[in-house]
Design a protein around this motif. Structure first.
Motif, PDB file in Angstrom:
ATOM      1  N   PHE A 151       1.414  -6.424   2.482  1.00 20.08           N
ATOM      2  CA  PHE A 151       0.530  -7.503   2.937  1.00 20.08           C
ATOM      3  C   PHE A 151       0.602  -8.684   1.965  1.00 20.08           C
ATOM      4  O   PHE A 151       1.074  -8.555   0.835  1.00 20.08           O
ATOM      5  CB  PHE A 151      -0.917  -6.986   3.049  1.00 20.08           C
ATOM      6  CG  PHE A 151      -1.042  -5.807   3.982  1.00 20.08           C
ATOM      7  CD1 PHE A 151      -1.263  -5.997   5.326  1.00 20.08           C
ATOM      8  CD2 PHE A 151      -0.894  -4.507   3.496  1.00 20.08           C
ATOM      9  CE1 PHE A 151      -1.361  -4.912   6.186  1.00 20.08           C
ATOM     10  CE2 PHE A 151      -0.985  -3.430   4.352  1.00 20.08           C
ATOM     11  CZ  PHE A 151      -1.219  -3.626   5.699  1.00 20.08           C
TER      12      PHE A 151
ATOM     13  N   VAL B 238       0.857  -1.182   0.000  1.00 22.93           N
ATOM     14  CA  VAL B 238       0.000   0.000   0.000  1.00 22.93           C
ATOM     15  C   VAL B 238       0.899   1.240   0.000  1.00 22.93           C
ATOM     16  O   VAL B 238       1.794   1.347   0.846  1.00 22.93           O
ATOM     17  CB  VAL B 238      -0.932   0.013   1.225  1.00 22.93           C
ATOM     18  CG1 VAL B 238      -1.720   1.318   1.270  1.00 22.93           C
ATOM     19  CG2 VAL B 238      -1.864  -1.178   1.194  1.00 22.93           C
TER      20      VAL B 238
ATOM     21  N   TYR C  46      -6.510  -2.349   4.624  1.00 17.35           N
ATOM     22  CA  TYR C  46      -5.591  -1.425   5.295  1.00 17.35           C
ATOM     23  C   TYR C  46      -5.684  -0.035   4.670  1.00 17.35           C
ATOM     24  O   TYR C  46      -5.761   0.973   5.369  1.00 17.35           O
ATOM     25  CB  TYR C  46      -4.173  -1.967   5.191  1.00 17.35           C
ATOM     26  CG  TYR C  46      -3.125  -1.050   5.796  1.00 17.35           C
ATOM     27  CD1 TYR C  46      -2.907  -1.032   7.167  1.00 17.35           C
ATOM     28  CD2 TYR C  46      -2.350  -0.213   4.983  1.00 17.35           C
ATOM     29  CE1 TYR C  46      -1.944  -0.192   7.725  1.00 17.35           C
ATOM     30  CE2 TYR C  46      -1.392   0.624   5.526  1.00 17.35           C
ATOM     31  CZ  TYR C  46      -1.204   0.627   6.905  1.00 17.35           C
ATOM     32  OH  TYR C  46      -0.250   1.449   7.445  1.00 17.35           O
ATOM     33  N   ARG C  47      -5.684  -0.015   3.347  1.00 18.78           N
ATOM     34  CA  ARG C  47      -5.766   1.278   2.647  1.00 18.78           C
ATOM     35  C   ARG C  47      -7.037   2.032   3.020  1.00 18.78           C
ATOM     36  O   ARG C  47      -6.995   3.218   3.359  1.00 18.78           O
ATOM     37  CB  ARG C  47      -5.730   1.039   1.139  1.00 18.78           C
ATOM     38  CG  ARG C  47      -5.862   2.309   0.292  1.00 18.78           C
ATOM     39  CD  ARG C  47      -6.265   1.979  -1.125  1.00 18.78           C
ATOM     40  NE  ARG C  47      -7.570   1.325  -1.165  1.00 18.78           N
ATOM     41  CZ  ARG C  47      -8.076   0.769  -2.275  1.00 18.78           C
ATOM     42  NH1 ARG C  47      -7.382   0.777  -3.396  1.00 18.78           N
ATOM     43  NH2 ARG C  47      -9.272   0.204  -2.239  1.00 18.78           N
TER      44      ARG C  47
ATOM     45  N   GLU D  34      -6.255  -7.925   2.157  1.00 15.57           N
ATOM     46  CA  GLU D  34      -5.669  -7.291   3.349  1.00 15.57           C
ATOM     47  C   GLU D  34      -5.153  -5.884   3.022  1.00 15.57           C
ATOM     48  O   GLU D  34      -5.326  -4.945   3.800  1.00 15.57           O
ATOM     49  CB  GLU D  34      -4.526  -8.159   3.882  1.00 15.57           C
ATOM     50  CG  GLU D  34      -4.972  -9.464   4.499  1.00 15.57           C
ATOM     51  CD  GLU D  34      -3.784 -10.310   4.929  1.00 15.57           C
ATOM     52  OE1 GLU D  34      -3.776 -10.771   6.080  1.00 15.57           O
ATOM     53  OE2 GLU D  34      -2.851 -10.492   4.109  1.00 15.57           O
ATOM     54  N   ALA D  35      -4.490  -5.773   1.881  1.00 21.26           N
ATOM     55  CA  ALA D  35      -3.956  -4.469   1.476  1.00 21.26           C
ATOM     56  C   ALA D  35      -5.092  -3.468   1.266  1.00 21.26           C
ATOM     57  O   ALA D  35      -5.002  -2.315   1.668  1.00 21.26           O
ATOM     58  CB  ALA D  35      -3.133  -4.620   0.199  1.00 21.26           C
TER      59      ALA D  35
ATOM     60  N   GLY E 155       2.505   0.221   3.516  1.00 19.46           N
ATOM     61  CA  GLY E 155       2.308  -1.050   4.228  1.00 19.46           C
ATOM     62  C   GLY E 155       2.315  -2.192   3.235  1.00 19.46           C
ATOM     63  O   GLY E 155       1.876  -2.031   2.100  1.00 19.46           O
TER      64      GLY E 155
ATOM     65  N   SER F 255      -8.987   1.606   5.610  1.00 20.51           N
ATOM     66  CA  SER F 255      -9.055   1.974   7.023  1.00 20.51           C
ATOM     67  C   SER F 255      -8.216   3.207   7.320  1.00 20.51           C
ATOM     68  O   SER F 255      -8.593   4.048   8.128  1.00 20.51           O
ATOM     69  CB  SER F 255      -8.602   0.797   7.898  1.00 20.51           C
ATOM     70  OG  SER F 255      -7.221   0.510   7.682  1.00 20.51           O
ATOM     71  N   LYS F 256      -7.064   3.277   6.683  1.00 21.36           N
ATOM     72  CA  LYS F 256      -6.203   4.445   6.908  1.00 21.36           C
ATOM     73  C   LYS F 256      -6.859   5.721   6.386  1.00 21.36           C
ATOM     74  O   LYS F 256      -6.773   6.769   7.006  1.00 21.36           O
ATOM     75  CB  LYS F 256      -4.838   4.236   6.227  1.00 21.36           C
ATOM     76  CG  LYS F 256      -3.918   3.306   6.998  1.00 21.36           C
ATOM     77  CD  LYS F 256      -3.602   3.876   8.374  1.00 21.36           C
ATOM     78  CE  LYS F 256      -2.656   3.006   9.167  1.00 21.36           C
ATOM     79  NZ  LYS F 256      -2.400   3.566  10.513  1.00 21.36           N
TER      80      LYS F 256
END
Length: 366
Positions: free
Chosen positions: A34, A21, A43-44, A39-40, A32, A46-47
């Motif tokens: 993954f 990410v 994460y993207r 998952e990536a 990040g 959520s950030k």
């Protein structure tokens, strides 16, 4: 490991089980790595959501953005925007363009508009000198010119604060402007008109500037009005005529009467079949020709606008009253007309003597 490819926006795949990410959120870099795309992606997303909701993170980002804006918003760039969005819509756009260009050539233009102080402006005004090539290069600018530049800077800051919502303070509010001075009383002295016209006749564009100067004296028209004058606006019949001015300083059209001399001046000029401007010349070129001719003629302190003073004063010396003169010159108030009228003491003395002689001949006591 294979080549990196874009899997989705902000996610780069480096292999079958490596998803990185990398994205910018309001100027903040987020990274990040993954094992899966899911998952990536989680994460993207959520950030992005966290940064949008976290006030502390947002303040950090806002501070970074603010620092970038402060550094990037130089006076030069702000002047470009001002010229495009504000100045271009003014009647005085051309003359203001020269002032903007003068500001952009200064050291002040490289400074951020957020960091320009009153002391910076005072130093700028103090150091102002003519920087254009010509006989007057290096000489200090007049107090009137400095006041006009200060007024332009002030308006730029006002527009930036009120219209563009830039958090800036106006430095002009904290300085003492140069004195406005007294109204100019410069008129053509003995022999100056002849010497000036003689030197203007040597210019490459003499066929334009010589009749323009002569007409300015005869009609008291402003330089801008003469430059805007079109052949279709002229009505000439023998030794009299009129010139209709559509674009005047006070915004109101005006019809200027043309006497025999003015008609003779215009009649001697070549008139294009398609019409167009009577005096097709740009302001900078006219200024350069004027300054060079004045220097060669040994004339000091004479500006083109002083010809309006000369023409207005001659109207009174011909015997016109204030109402008649104002109808020709376009002055809105009698006080403004008085500022442009400077009658020669010698002429007034002769007129007084003539009046006294008339009374004496009539047998009336003096």
């Amino acid at each position: 490991m294979g080549k990196t490819r874009v899997a989705e926006r902000g996610i780069y795949q480096r292999g079958p089980y490596s998803f990185q990410v990398k994205l910018m959120v309001d100027g903040h870099l987020i990274t990040g790595t993954f094992d899966s795309l899911e998952e990536a992606r989680a994460y993207r997303n959520s950030k992005r959501a966290a940064l949008a909701l976290d006030p502390d993170a947002q303040r950090v980002l806002d501070a970074r953005v603010k620092r970038h804006e402060v550094k990037a918003a130089t006076l030069s760039l702000v002047l470009d925007r001002y010229q495009k969005e504000v100045s271009a819509k003014k009647k005085s756009a051309e003359s203001e363009a020269h002032k903007i260009a003068r500001l952009k050539r200064s050291k002040l233009a490289a400074k951020s508009i957020y960091r320009i102080t009153a002391d910076d402006v005072v130093a700028f005004l103090k150091e102002l000198k003519r920087d254009q090539p010509g006989p007057l290069q290096g000489q200090p600018l007049s107090a009137t010119t400095k006041r006009k530049l200060a007024a332009l800077i002030s308006h730029v800051f006002t527009i930036a604060r009120k219209r563009w919502r830039m958090d800036v303070s106006n430095p002009i509010a904290d300085i003492e402007l140069p004195s406005a001075g007294r109204p100019r009383k410069r008129r053509l002295e003995d022999g100056e008109e002849q010497r000036l016209l003689h030197e203007l006749a040597k210019a490459r564009q003499a066929a334009i500037v010589v009749p323009m100067v002569r007409l300015a004296i005869e009609t008291a028209m402003r330089q801008g009005e003469l430059l805007a004058l079109d052949w279709k606006d002229l009505r000439i019949s023998g030794k009299h005529g009129t010139a209709t001015l559509h674009d005047t300083k006070n915004g109101e059209p005006r019809i200027v009467p043309l006497n025999a001399t003015a008609c003779e001046i215009l009649g001697a000029m070549p008139r294009p079949l398609k019409g167009g401007p009577v005096f097709p010349i740009r302001t900078p070129a006219l200024r350069a020709i004027w300054e060079l001719a004045s220097e060669r003629a040994g004339i000091q302190g004479l500006r083109f606008h002083d010809l309006r003073h000369e023409g207005t004063s001659r109207l009174f010396e011909l015997g016109l009253d204030r109402i008649e003169a104002a109808a020709i010159t376009g002055h809105k108030t009698l006080q403004m007309l008085a500022d442009y009228t400077h009658l020669r003491a010698e002429r007034l003395a002769r007129k007084m003597n003539e009046a006294a002689n008339s009374l004496e001949l009539a047998g009336r006591p003096l």
